[in-house]
Scaffold this active site. Structure first.
Site, short mmCIF file in Angstrom:
data_model
loop_
_atom_site.label_atom_id
_atom_site.label_comp_id
_atom_site.label_asym_id
_atom_site.label_seq_id
_atom_site.Cartn_x
_atom_site.Cartn_y
_atom_site.Cartn_z
N ASP A 207 0.32 -7.53 1.53
CA ASP A 207 0.62 -6.10 1.60
C ASP A 207 2.13 -5.83 1.59
O ASP A 207 2.62 -5.01 2.36
CB ASP A 207 -0.06 -5.46 2.82
CG ASP A 207 -0.14 -3.94 2.70
OD1 ASP A 207 0.37 -3.39 1.70
OD2 ASP A 207 -0.70 -3.30 3.61
N SER B 229 4.48 2.59 7.73
CA SER B 229 4.20 1.45 6.86
C SER B 229 5.40 1.06 6.02
O SER B 229 5.99 1.90 5.35
CB SER B 229 3.04 1.78 5.92
OG SER B 229 1.85 1.73 6.65
N HIS C 65 0.82 -1.23 0.00
CA HIS C 65 0.00 0.00 0.00
C HIS C 65 0.84 1.27 0.00
O HIS C 65 0.31 2.37 -0.14
CB HIS C 65 -1.05 -0.01 1.13
CG HIS C 65 -0.55 0.28 2.50
ND1 HIS C 65 -0.31 -0.69 3.43
CD2 HIS C 65 -0.26 1.45 3.12
CE1 HIS C 65 0.11 -0.15 4.56
NE2 HIS C 65 0.16 1.15 4.39
#
Lengths: 519, 457
Positions: A117, A207, A87
């Site tokens: 992911d 992230s 992402h």
């Protein structure tokens, strides 16, 4: 290795040193030792951690926009490969990383895997050489060996604040979250991996950054956070396999057998099976491998590929699901099912698991963006089959929208020409343009009904003016997400013979998914 | 400001107007005369709604006496279709007798949602004969006319009747003729009179777009619902609590034939609606109507109106007809028009009307599957089962993981295609006092699940 020796030495020294100490002195000593260990671990990984800035093109309401955001990543080899989140970078067309030395260099996308992911990008080594830069790389640890209570550090760029570090412990080493937290755009994720749960702070922008143990080894990739001391990282052992496949093939392949499972729980008496024997097949996809093999809902799957199936608890289903996903696509697999007390052997031919998204095509003159219907999309949207083109966006005030085409419609025909996929639609679209056809009749399926829509195309207008930026509710302010670039700029027609830019639904922003922890 | 305060102010205003300026205010005088005429014919309709959880809710609405044998008319909106008919209980009326309130028992006769009216008949032998209000067929109102309607206060104020005066602001023609007023009208279902005492209609509800096309603001607006809309219903009252079945063709996903589409299909000035889906076994299906057919006319009446009105006008044309009526439809298919004659069916039962079976021990109510379920969930014709209509919180069935809306296809591995079979199978199983009851259910559109209910006898 060296670090662990150091840590061991530190601990040994403590053990010797504390003899005869007061409580307070001992506490101080332990604290000092922990601080030392953290600093050592930090120094192992800090220089290998990067901030990732991603730019990409995406369609929003049928409009192509450039958006950007940032996250974190960790360099894991001498060739400058970086592991980060899907992402963050998975669909980016322009990537820059900020090294530990604060220098910026370009990077390229090697491959991504929405299901876990994860994405792999690579630093532009020529640029590194030209600028005379250097970088360090981190070492992967063994996430299977990690235990609850172990201290860990999360390193990255929360809210774009590079070189940030937070600490905590492993709260749960094999959390199963399952689905239900799709990536932006509806891409499913999390079905095939466990999670390391930690109370180390993970914020938007973290992230893709590493979760590090006190040996300075990367044990996870920080992926989801959002407060309440509940943060989640993808275990590095999951990532190792993803990395290997991406480096070898540029993508990760998984298989499906077209069925849904539910735990046996207390149904063993009803289904006449042993307490730990098998899992219930709750649903069977109408045309998937299981249906082709003659499997029915309410059959009990007791053996898969020579391995006994244990599916008494929901958690156990995860391992079976992962096992199935790891079977090569197209493989013939023997399975045993129990039906009305009788065991049958069936042969399943696995199929490659698709995602709900496929490349979007912008039919500029019509103001419509569509995509092929993947098997997964048909399943998710409960479409009868994969024929037609799925509408993912219509631009306001342009022919498709004016005529009444809606998002999620399925285009079945153009004029009298049947449309089975995006290629058909592209061909018919071009034919109507070449003929300067002013009225184009589409037949779309909406729910179970069929709706005709007549688009009026005005060729006299030529290239349409820049669409008026219409007032739109402002997205949530987010420190790390700059405003989309070139918003409202005229869209470009896709060049002939060249596939259009992949659009992406996943937020390139380093935005971990909301962490409503489940499971 | 609370509604009650508002209503009291209005009432006070009217009384003040009447008292202070009887001579100087002819309108006030007329309003008072109308008020005096209507009030004796109004009653408070009372009934209970039995919630499936066990709670009973008392409801009060204003009703009007419409016959000499004490038939009361009230707004059908008071009997919402989402609630099972069997849950509406203990109907009665409350009338003011001197300083006291008297309550009399009544039977619920039924309702007609199309005409927006519901009826009950007073059955109590002790009930007095109440004066009926006569509706004046053919009486007209126009924009600017003053109209008088009624509302009432709540219980502590002895249901005091309140008069409302408004002026007609617009005549709305589509999809049915109604009149929008300048200010609030009274309670839905109550009579509307002109100043000269003609009863021209009742307060109705229609969905109107009171915004713009770009920013629609759809809301239910109170309007004057003309006598013509419900007079037939008054002459032919429903019986036995059954809702009046509207006429039904069985076509779904209708889109209007716009001017552009009409040109494209060479239909000239004709307009119509495109059939997106034909409901299986419906009158349309039996008559051979197909998806993508364009319906141009019903019984010789061309479908007309603006783009936004066409679909509603078509549906309304059908609803105004009688069940069983043979209707020729002019249908365009692949360049040719043809006439397809079909017998209008009755609108299929709604979920609320569907037969139910409740088991309190399991905390479970199931009902027959209805056409609406198939449409909403895109289920094929051969999908059968019974629908979970209610689950008692923390009851056996709810604890077992059964969910509202689940379609139960099997009980203990025996098919339950309809309510009768379900009842038979379920009850037979319960006689064995099983420790568990295992169901096979369809959830959503396609996903199936096994549900185990532990029986805690």
């Amino acid at each position: 290795m060296r670090t662990s020796v150091l840590v061991a030495l530190a601990v040994a020294a403590t053990a010797v040193g504390v003899v005869g100490c007061s409580e307070a002195e001992r506490a101080r000593q332990v604290y000092t030792d922990l601080e030392t260990a953290i600093k050592i671990a930090r120094d192992q990984v800090y220089p290998a951690t990067v901030r990732v800035d991603a730019r990409r093109e995406e369609y929003v309401d049928g409009k192509k926009r450039r958006t950007g955001g940032n996250g974190s990543g960790v360099i894991f080899d001498e060739e400058g490969h970086i592991l980060t989140n899907f992402h963050v970078a998975g669909r980016a067309d322009e990537l820059t990383v900020v090294l530990f030395s604060k220098e910026r260099v370009k990077a390229r996308l090697v491959g991504g895997d929405p299901w876990t992911d994860l994405a792999v990008i690579q630093i532009d080594l020529d640029e590194v050489k030209e600028k005379g830069l250097s970088f360090r790389h981190a070492t992967f640890g063994d996430s299977d060996a990690i235990q609850e209570g172990e201290s860990v550090l999360a390193i990255g760029s929360p809210f774009g604040l590079s070189r940030s570090i937070s600490s905590g412990i492993i709260s749960c080493s094999d959390r199963i979250l399952g689905s239900g937290m799709p990536l932006p755009g509806g891409l499913e994720t999390g079905l095939f991996n466990t999670w390391l749960q930690t109370d180390a702070a993970i914020n938007p922008g973290n992230s893709g950054g590493p979760l590090v143990d006190l040996r300075g080894h990367v044990v996870g990739i920080n992926t989801r956070g959002g407060g309440n001391d509940l943060s989640f990282a993808v275990p590095i052992n999951v990532a190792k396999d993803v990395v290997r496949q991406i480096l070898e093939n540029g993508k990760v392949t998984r298989s499906t057998i077209g069925l849904a499972l539910q735990p046996l729980q207390d149904l063993e008496t009803f289904f006449d099976v042993g307490k730990t024997e098998g899992a219930i097949i709750s649903s069977v996809e109408p045309v998937g491998p299981a249906a082709k093999a003659g499997i029915l809902p309410q059959d009990i799957l007791i053996e898969y590929d020579g391995e006994q199936v244990m599916g008494r608890y929901p958690e156990q289903l995860f391992y079976l699901r992962r096992r199935v996903s790891q079977t090569p696509a197209g493989a013939q697999v023997e399975a045993k099912i129990k039906r009305a007390g009788e065991v049958r052997t069936v042969t399943l031919v696995t199929e490659e698991l698709t995602t709900v998204r496929s490349e979007e095509e912008n039919l500029d003159k019509w103001g419509l963006v569509g995509q092929d219907i993947t098997e997964r999309l048909a399943q998710k949207e409960k479409l009868p089959d994969t024929r037609g083109v799925y509408v993912t966006g219509v631009r306001r005030g342009e022919p498709a929208q004016e005529a009444g085409v809606e998002d999620r419609d399925v285009i079945l025909s153009v004029g009298t020409k049947e449309i089975t996929n995006i290629e058909d639609l592209r061909r018919e679209y071009k034919a109507t343009l070449a003929a300067k056809q002013e009225r184009v009749l589409l037949k779309v399926r909406r729910g179970q009904g069929v709706v005709p829509v007549l688009m009026k195309i005005d060729y006299a207008k030529g290239r349409k003016p820049a669409p008026q930026p219409r007032p739109k509710p402002k997205p949530e302010p987010s420190a790390e997400e700059p405003a989309p670039e070139k918003e409202g700029a005229p869209e470009k027609e896709p060049e002939a013979g060249k596939p259009p830019e992949p659009s992406d639904d996943s937020g390139a922003a380093g935005e971990p998914q909301a962490s409503a922890a489940r499971g | 400001m609370s509604i009650r305060m508002f209503v009291m102010m209005l009432a006070g205003l009217v009384v003040a107007m009447a008292a202070a300026a009887a001579d100087a205010d002819p309108v006030g005088d007329q309003v008072r005369q109308v008020y005096d005429k209507v009030v004796p014919s109004t009653v408070i309709v009372t009934f209970y709604i039995q919630q499936e959880g066990g709670e009973r809710i008392n409801a009060h609405v204003l009703g009007t006496v419409i016959t000499d044998d004490n038939v009361i008319m009230f707004a059908s909106a008071a009997i919402p279709s989402q609630v099972a008919i069997s849950q509406f209980q203990d109907f009665g009326i409350i009338v003011n007798e001197g300083d006291d309130l008297a309550e009399y028992k009544a039977d619920y006769l039924g309702k007609d949602d199309q005409a927006q009216v519901a009826f009950l008949k007073v059955t109590d032998a002790k009930a007095p004969k109440l004066p009926a209000l006569v509706f004046d067929e053919g009486a007209e109102v126009g924009v600017g006319d003053a109209v008088v309607s009624m509302a009432n206060l709540g219980e502590p104020d002895a249901f005091t009747r309140v008069v409302q005066v408004a002026r007609v602001a617009a005549r709305i023609e589509q999809p049915v003729e109604t009149y929008l007023c300048t200010s609030g009208l009274g309670s839905p279902g109550t009579p509307v009179l002109t100043l000269d005492g003609k009863t021209v209609g009742i307060v109705g509800l229609v969905r109107l777009n009171q915004g713009t096309n770009a920013q629609p603001k759809w809301s239910l607006a109170q309007v004057v619902w003309p006598v013509e809309r419900f007079i037939e219903r008054l002459k032919n009252l429903p019986k036995g609590g059954k809702s009046v079945r509207q006429a039904w063709v069985g076509v779904h996903t209708l889109t209007p034939i716009t001017k552009e589409l009409a040109e494209y299909f060479n239909l000239g000035d004709r307009r119509g609606v495109v059939v997106g889906q034909v409901i299986e076994d419906s009158p349309a299906d039996k008559a051979g109507i197909k998806a993508e057919d364009i319906i141009l006319a019903v019984a010789g009446e061309p479908i007309s109106g603006t783009e936004g009105q066409l679909v509603e006008n078509f549906m309304n044309n059908i609803r105004q007809r009688k069940v069983g009526e043979k209707v020729p439809l002019e249908v365009w298919r692949e360049g040719k028009t043809r006439t397809v004659t079909l017998a209008l069916g009755p609108q299929p039962a709604s979920a609320a009307e569907a037969e139910r079976y409740a088991n309190t021990q399991f905390g479970l109510t199931v009902r027959e599957m209805v056409v609406g379920d198939r449409l909403a969930r895109e289920l094929p014709k051969d999908e059968t089962g019974v629908v979970v209509a209610f689950l008692k919180p923390a009851g056996w069935a709810a604890d077992g993981g059964l969910q509202g809306g689940d379609i139960i296809k099997k009980v203990q591995d025996q098919d339950t295609p309809n309510l009768a079979t379900f009842k038979k199978v379920f009850q037979a199983e319960l006689k064995k006092k099983p420790a568990e009851v295992v169901l096979f259910v369809l959830r959503g559109k396609k996903d199936t699940h096994v549900v185990r209910i532990e029986a805690r006898w």
